[in-house]
Design a protein around this motif. Structure first.
Motif, PDB file in Angstrom:
ATOM      1  N   LEU A  53      56.601  37.927  38.552  1.00  0.00           N
ATOM      2  CA  LEU A  53      56.018  37.286  39.730  1.00  0.00           C
ATOM      3  C   LEU A  53      54.923  38.135  40.372  1.00  0.00           C
ATOM      4  N   ASP A  54      55.100  39.464  40.415  1.00  0.00           N
ATOM      5  CA  ASP A  54      54.088  40.299  41.054  1.00  0.00           C
ATOM      6  C   ASP A  54      52.764  40.265  40.297  1.00  0.00           C
ATOM      7  N   ALA A  55      52.802  40.145  38.968  1.00  0.00           N
ATOM      8  CA  ALA A  55      51.556  40.056  38.193  1.00  0.00           C
ATOM      9  C   ALA A  55      50.871  38.716  38.446  1.00  0.00           C
ATOM     10  N   ILE A  56      51.648  37.653  38.565  1.00  0.00           N
ATOM     11  CA  ILE A  56      51.071  36.346  38.879  1.00  0.00           C
ATOM     12  C   ILE A  56      50.426  36.392  40.259  1.00  0.00           C
ATOM     13  N   VAL A  57      51.101  37.019  41.210  1.00  0.00           N
ATOM     14  CA  VAL A  57      50.546  37.167  42.558  1.00  0.00           C
ATOM     15  C   VAL A  57      49.264  38.002  42.517  1.00  0.00           C
ATOM     16  N   ASP A  58      49.240  39.064  41.706  1.00  0.00           N
ATOM     17  CA  ASP A  58      48.029  39.891  41.587  1.00  0.00           C
ATOM     18  C   ASP A  58      46.846  39.060  41.104  1.00  0.00           C
ATOM     19  N   VAL A  59      47.055  38.293  40.047  1.00  0.00           N
ATOM     20  CA  VAL A  59      45.966  37.491  39.473  1.00  0.00           C
ATOM     21  C   VAL A  59      45.527  36.396  40.446  1.00  0.00           C
ATOM     22  N   VAL A  60      46.479  35.640  40.938  1.00  0.00           N
ATOM     23  CA  VAL A  60      46.154  34.547  41.850  1.00  0.00           C
ATOM     24  C   VAL A  60      45.564  35.112  43.146  1.00  0.00           C
ATOM     25  N   GLY A  61      46.106  36.225  43.626  1.00  0.00           N
ATOM     26  CA  GLY A  61      45.576  36.856  44.844  1.00  0.00           C
ATOM     27  C   GLY A  61      44.133  37.292  44.673  1.00  0.00           C
ATOM     28  N   ALA A  62      43.800  37.848  43.506  1.00  0.00           N
ATOM     29  CA  ALA A  62      42.413  38.237  43.240  1.00  0.00           C
ATOM     30  C   ALA A  62      41.507  37.012  43.276  1.00  0.00           C
ATOM     31  N   CYS A  63      41.967  35.924  42.685  1.00  0.00           N
ATOM     32  CA  CYS A  63      41.168  34.690  42.668  1.00  0.00           C
ATOM     33  C   CYS A  63      41.022  34.090  44.062  1.00  0.00           C
ATOM     34  N   ILE A  64      42.071  34.155  44.861  1.00  0.00           N
ATOM     35  CA  ILE A  64      41.998  33.676  46.246  1.00  0.00           C
ATOM     36  C   ILE A  64      41.004  34.527  47.032  1.00  0.00           C
ATOM     37  N   GLY A  65      41.084  35.844  46.848  1.00  0.00           N
ATOM     38  CA  GLY A  65      40.165  36.739  47.553  1.00  0.00           C
ATOM     39  C   GLY A  65      38.713  36.454  47.212  1.00  0.00           C
ATOM     40  N   LEU A  66      38.424  36.236  45.954  1.00  0.00           N
ATOM     41  CA  LEU A  66      37.046  35.924  45.545  1.00  0.00           C
ATOM     42  C   LEU A  66      36.572  34.626  46.179  1.00  0.00           C
ATOM     43  N   GLU A  67      37.444  33.649  46.219  1.00  0.00           N
ATOM     44  CA  GLU A  67      37.088  32.358  46.827  1.00  0.00           C
ATOM     45  C   GLU A  67      36.877  32.523  48.333  1.00  0.00           C
ATOM     46  N   TYR A  68      37.767  33.245  48.982  1.00  0.00           N
ATOM     47  CA  TYR A  68      37.678  33.470  50.429  1.00  0.00           C
ATOM     48  C   TYR A  68      36.383  34.187  50.792  1.00  0.00           C
ATOM     49  N   LEU A  69      35.991  35.169  49.971  1.00  0.00           N
ATOM     50  CA  LEU A  69      34.766  35.929  50.235  1.00  0.00           C
ATOM     51  C   LEU A  69      33.504  35.221  49.741  1.00  0.00           C
ATOM     52  N   GLY A  70      33.664  34.109  49.045  1.00  0.00           N
ATOM     53  CA  GLY A  70      32.512  33.372  48.537  1.00  0.00           C
ATOM     54  C   GLY A  70      31.801  34.089  47.394  1.00  0.00           C
ATOM     55  N   ILE A  71      32.555  34.823  46.590  1.00  0.00           N
ATOM     56  CA  ILE A  71      31.980  35.598  45.484  1.00  0.00           C
ATOM     57  C   ILE A  71      31.752  34.677  44.284  1.00  0.00           C
ATOM     58  N   ASP A  72      30.494  34.573  43.878  1.00  0.00           N
ATOM     59  CA  ASP A  72      30.156  33.757  42.718  1.00  0.00           C
ATOM     60  C   ASP A  72      29.869  34.596  41.486  1.00  0.00           C
ATOM     61  N   LYS A  73      29.424  35.835  41.692  1.00  0.00           N
ATOM     62  CA  LYS A  73      29.045  36.680  40.565  1.00  0.00           C
ATOM     63  C   LYS A  73      29.673  38.058  40.733  1.00  0.00           C
ATOM     64  N   ILE A  74      30.280  38.536  39.657  1.00  0.00           N
ATOM     65  CA  ILE A  74      30.891  39.861  39.664  1.00  0.00           C
ATOM     66  C   ILE A  74      30.172  40.730  38.650  1.00  0.00           C
ATOM     67  N   VAL A  75      29.732  41.897  39.097  1.00  0.00           N
ATOM     68  CA  VAL A  75      29.180  42.917  38.219  1.00  0.00           C
ATOM     69  C   VAL A  75      30.108  44.115  38.363  1.00  0.00           C
ATOM     70  N   SER A  76      30.636  44.580  37.259  1.00  0.00           N
ATOM     71  CA  SER A  76      31.617  45.667  37.279  1.00  0.00           C
ATOM     72  C   SER A  76      31.038  46.942  36.700  1.00  0.00           C
ATOM     73  N   SER A  77      31.457  48.044  37.259  1.00  0.00           N
ATOM     74  CA  SER A  77      31.162  49.322  36.606  1.00  0.00           C
ATOM     75  C   SER A  77      31.969  49.357  35.312  1.00  0.00           C
ATOM     76  N   PRO A  78      31.638  50.257  34.382  1.00  0.00           N
ATOM     77  CA  PRO A  78      32.461  50.374  33.179  1.00  0.00           C
ATOM     78  C   PRO A  78      33.927  50.623  33.562  1.00  0.00           C
ATOM     79  N   LEU A  79      34.833  50.045  32.804  1.00  0.00           N
ATOM     80  CA  LEU A  79      36.254  50.203  33.112  1.00  0.00           C
ATOM     81  C   LEU A  79      36.720  51.577  32.664  1.00  0.00           C
TER      82      LEU A  79
END
Length: 168
Positions: A53-79
């Motif tokens: 459940l915590d991993a599902i919350v992590d994934v869904v929470g990240a997606c909710i956060g992106l939607e809440y912040l209005g993020i359309d494009k993500i550019v990431s540093s190297p992992l």
């Protein structure tokens, strides 16, 4: 849980359609990577830690956060990837674990000497699914910055993720 169970949980929720789409895409990408590692199909993958459940919350929470912040494009540093071993449902595994190796194919990574898992399969799936590109931004105007701290304690560095929102 299997991918079908996780998909069912997400799709039966009252979340916005875009949040559901992103979350299902992340778990699908993770199932595809695990299927390669286990030489099977995504539908037959049984998620152990990632199905919790915590991993599902992590994934869904990240997606909710992106939607809440209005993020359309993500550019990431190297992992950043650690080294050593980690204990999981399959026993003691090398770091990065096989799923992270699969998820980060053709993605810029930085191999560190940090002994431990600093990019998890869940984190790698989120970033490799949602980021449109990887690298360092030469020109970026930061609007706001947020930090998230993990619960694992490292002796010589913080366990922190930084998110900068701004304009390219």
């Amino acid at each position: 849980r299997h991918l079908s169970h996780i998909r069912e949980i997400i799709e039966s929720s009252h979340l916005a359609p875009r949040i559901k789409e992103r979350a299902v895409a992340i778990f699908t990408r993770l199932a595809e990577a695990e299927a390669v590692v286990h030489n099977t199909t995504p539908e037959k993958i049984h998620f152990h830690e990632v199905g919790a459940l915590d991993a599902i919350v992590d994934v869904v929470g990240a997606c909710i956060g992106l939607e809440y912040l209005g993020i359309d494009k993500i550019v990431s540093s190297p992992l950043r990837l650690g080294t050593g071993t980690v204990k999981c449902a399959h026993g003691v595994m090398p770091v990065p674990v096989p799923a992270v190796v699969e998820l980060t194919k053709n993605i810029p990574v930085v191999r560190t000497e940090i002994n431990g898992e600093i990019t998890t399969p869940t984190g790698a799936a989120i970033m490799t699914t949602l980021a449109s590109s990887f690298g360092f931004l030469e020109h970026f105007t930061t609007g706001c910055v947020g930090y998230g701290a993990g619960t694992k304690r490292w002796e010589d560095h913080p366990n922190v993720l930084r998110l900068s929102v701004g304009q390219i």
